[in-house]
Design a protein around this motif. Structure first.
Motif, mmCIF file in Angstrom:
data_model
loop_
_atom_site.group_PDB
_atom_site.id
_atom_site.type_symbol
_atom_site.label_atom_id
_atom_site.label_comp_id
_atom_site.label_asym_id
_atom_site.label_seq_id
_atom_site.Cartn_x
_atom_site.Cartn_y
_atom_site.Cartn_z
ATOM 1 N N ARG A 74 0.846 -1.189 0.000
ATOM 2 C CA ARG A 74 0.000 0.000 0.000
ATOM 3 C C ARG A 74 0.882 1.240 0.000
ATOM 4 N N SER A 75 0.635 2.165 -0.934
ATOM 5 C CA SER A 75 1.531 3.311 -1.076
ATOM 6 C C SER A 75 1.417 4.287 0.090
ATOM 7 N N ARG A 76 0.210 4.506 0.612
ATOM 8 C CA ARG A 76 0.039 5.532 1.640
ATOM 9 C C ARG A 76 0.859 5.211 2.888
ATOM 10 N N SER A 77 0.830 3.966 3.319
ATOM 11 C CA SER A 77 1.548 3.586 4.539
ATOM 12 C C SER A 77 2.967 3.142 4.228
ATOM 13 N N GLY A 78 3.234 2.816 2.959
ATOM 14 C CA GLY A 78 4.551 2.291 2.599
ATOM 15 C C GLY A 78 4.767 0.866 3.075
ATOM 16 N N THR A 79 3.695 0.226 3.539
ATOM 17 C CA THR A 79 3.822 -1.150 4.054
ATOM 18 C C THR A 79 3.931 -2.143 2.902
ATOM 19 N N ILE A 80 4.904 -3.039 3.022
ATOM 20 C CA ILE A 80 5.053 -4.124 2.041
ATOM 21 C C ILE A 80 5.029 -5.426 2.830
ATOM 22 N N ARG A 81 4.051 -6.255 2.526
ATOM 23 C CA ARG A 81 3.942 -7.536 3.220
ATOM 24 C C ARG A 81 4.201 -8.672 2.238
ATOM 25 N N GLN A 82 4.890 -9.695 2.716
ATOM 26 C CA GLN A 82 4.962 -10.940 1.950
ATOM 27 C C GLN A 82 4.138 -11.957 2.730
ATOM 28 N N ILE A 83 3.162 -12.527 2.070
ATOM 29 C CA ILE A 83 2.210 -13.399 2.765
ATOM 30 C C ILE A 83 2.300 -14.824 2.221
ATOM 31 N N ASP A 84 2.600 -15.745 3.110
ATOM 32 C CA ASP A 84 2.585 -17.171 2.776
ATOM 33 C C ASP A 84 1.298 -17.757 3.332
ATOM 34 N N SER A 85 0.520 -18.376 2.454
ATOM 35 C CA SER A 85 -0.788 -18.902 2.875
ATOM 36 C C SER A 85 -0.901 -20.389 2.559
ATOM 37 N N THR A 86 -1.567 -21.092 3.443
ATOM 38 C CA THR A 86 -1.925 -22.491 3.190
ATOM 39 C C THR A 86 -3.446 -22.556 3.084
ATOM 40 N N HIS A 87 -3.932 -23.135 1.998
ATOM 41 C CA HIS A 87 -5.374 -23.167 1.719
ATOM 42 C C HIS A 87 -5.860 -24.613 1.777
ATOM 43 N N ARG A 88 -6.906 -24.859 2.544
ATOM 44 C CA ARG A 88 -7.547 -26.177 2.564
ATOM 45 C C ARG A 88 -8.491 -26.248 1.371
ATOM 46 N N LEU A 89 -8.194 -27.097 0.417
ATOM 47 C CA LEU A 89 -8.981 -27.115 -0.825
ATOM 48 C C LEU A 89 -10.432 -27.498 -0.571
ATOM 49 N N SER A 90 -10.668 -28.377 0.399
ATOM 50 C CA SER A 90 -12.060 -28.774 0.681
ATOM 51 C C SER A 90 -12.866 -27.575 1.173
ATOM 52 N N LYS A 91 -12.232 -26.710 1.977
ATOM 53 C CA LYS A 91 -12.926 -25.516 2.484
ATOM 54 C C LYS A 91 -13.204 -24.542 1.331
ATOM 55 N N LEU A 92 -12.207 -24.392 0.462
ATOM 56 C CA LEU A 92 -12.396 -23.477 -0.671
ATOM 57 C C LEU A 92 -13.569 -23.929 -1.536
ATOM 58 N N ARG A 93 -13.643 -25.224 -1.786
ATOM 59 C CA ARG A 93 -14.728 -25.739 -2.649
ATOM 60 C C ARG A 93 -16.092 -25.474 -2.033
ATOM 61 N N ALA A 94 -16.136 -25.479 -0.723
ATOM 62 C CA ALA A 94 -17.426 -25.321 -0.035
ATOM 63 C C ALA A 94 -18.037 -23.943 -0.281
ATOM 64 N N TYR A 95 -17.176 -22.895 -0.417
ATOM 65 C CA TYR A 95 -17.768 -21.564 -0.580
ATOM 66 C C TYR A 95 -17.509 -20.949 -1.950
ATOM 67 N N SER A 96 -16.761 -21.635 -2.793
ATOM 68 C CA SER A 96 -16.395 -21.002 -4.056
ATOM 69 C C SER A 96 -17.067 -21.702 -5.228
ATOM 70 N N VAL A 97 -17.350 -20.912 -6.268
ATOM 71 C CA VAL A 97 -17.895 -21.511 -7.496
ATOM 72 C C VAL A 97 -16.760 -22.157 -8.296
ATOM 73 N N VAL A 98 -15.535 -21.915 -7.885
ATOM 74 C CA VAL A 98 -14.381 -22.408 -8.632
ATOM 75 C C VAL A 98 -13.902 -23.711 -8.013
ATOM 76 N N ASP A 99 -13.604 -24.695 -8.855
ATOM 77 C CA ASP A 99 -13.015 -25.944 -8.365
ATOM 78 C C ASP A 99 -11.495 -25.807 -8.464
ATOM 79 N N PHE A 100 -10.836 -25.637 -7.317
ATOM 80 C CA PHE A 100 -9.383 -25.496 -7.321
ATOM 81 C C PHE A 100 -8.712 -26.861 -7.376
#
Length: 344
Positions: free
Chosen positions: A314-340
């Motif tokens: 974000r430019s205003r705050s100058g904050t740079i984050r690197q985000i590592d995420s782990t996604h449970r595919l079964s959870k994603l399928r439950a709320y998403s129209v996309v099949d990951f």
């Protein structure tokens, strides 16, 4: 909650600025794009990769708390059924925003299983982004903060290489220039080589190439050459957050495009700087790796999980984050129209 909700109602006027929490909503969109297109890595189907990313991002972007208009998307409405230029995105609440989206910056890289494909989204206040209509290509120069004030796109490449080297306390032989591998760059490549500098060729995806010049540890110092105008504007959003400079000149590829540019009121001699490409100080930029690269690690899949790595800025705050995420595919399928879970 927006930054100014503590103001008395009488002072709370004008359009809302994009909210500080928007960044973490936006990264879910690029994560979805990367996870969907990541199934196509190395499968030789760049349109499949792009289509999967578009579908996933469109499903997620509709949940983001913003009133966005796609300024840079997948093309005009007739040619691009989703995420087209002019499409309204977000849930319709909150701030009015310009949105730039590149579901896969590097579709060819994805199809061939090559490095540095990313899924990208940038958001700025409404009216902040340059309108790239009429001219699809731009001659660009990008470098990081150390050399930003010394470079000039109208100077010869060898002069800019010398200036970057001097600003970084080295010699031209220490400078690495990233260039799109295209026949149109034959003359540029020759001159860069004659200067003594090294070249990192990229097959596709010059948003990532531009950001490499600004990020520590990538080994890249300067980007030169002609790439897409939309990618130039998206790169400018990242540079607003990271520092450095992008300079561009519109580059019509033929007489028809030149005429259209002049009719649209563009000055083809004008040098466009970072602030010309995106105005204001409230710019968000998010990118998630699709394939491995100098910037980000690509998507990894296991039986029931996927891991992603993203940059969130974000430019205003100058904050740079690197985000590592782990996604449970079964959870994603439950709320998403996309099949990951698979490609196709």
């Amino acid at each position: 909650m927006t930054d100014h909700h503590h103001l008395p109602a009488a002072l709370d006027v004008g359009p809302e600025a994009p909210d500080r929490n928007l960044a973490l909503e936006l990264v879910r969109v690029t994560e979805a794009g990367a996870m969907a297109s990541g199934r196509y890595v190395g499968r030789g189907d760049k349109n499949g990769a792009d289509g999967a990313a578009v579908r996933a991002m469109r499903a997620l972007v509709s949940t983001v708390s913003m009133n966005g208009v796609v300024v840079i998307g997948e093309g005009e409405k007739d040619e691009a059924p989703m995420l087209y230029n002019g499409e309204r995105v977000g849930d319709g609440t909150g701030p009015e925003c310009d949105v730039a989206v590149d579901p896969v910056d590097g579709t060819t890289l994805t199809a061939k299983g090559m490095n540095n494909a990313v899924s990208v989204l940038a958001v700025a206040e409404r009216g902040a982004m340059f309108d790239p209509s009429a001219v699809f290509y731009m001659d660009k120069l990008v470098t990081g903060p150390e050399a930003a004030e010394y470079v000039d796109i109208e100077a010869p490449p060898e002069v800019n290489i010398r200036r970057v080297a001097k600003a970084k306390g080295g010699a031209p032989e220490d400078v690495t220039v990233v260039i799109l591998d295209r026949p149109r760059h034959e003359g540029l490549v020759r001159r860069v080589r004659e200067s003594g500098a090294r070249i990192k060729f990229i097959a596709d995806g010059d948003v990532a190439g531009a950001i490499m010049t600004v990020r520590e540890g990538t080994g890249v110092d300067l980007l030169l050459g002609i790439g897409g105008t939309p990618e130039g504007i998206i790169a400018a959003c990242a540079l607003k957050c990271l520092g450095g400079t992008i300079q561009g000149k519109l580059w019509p590829k033929d007489e028809d495009e030149r005429r259209a540019a002049l009719e649209a009121g563009h000055d083809l001699d004008r040098v466009l700087f970072t602030d010309d490409l995106v105005r204001g100080e409230n710019v968000f930029f998010v990118a998630t790796g699709v394939t491995d690269g100098e910037l980000l690690r690509g998507v990894r899949y296991r039986a029931e999980t996927a891991t992603t790595q993203s940059l969130v800025m974000r430019s205003r705050s100058g904050t740079i984050r690197q985000i590592d995420s782990t996604h449970r595919l079964s959870k994603l399928r439950a709320y998403s129209v996309v099949d990951f879970g698979r490609a196709g």
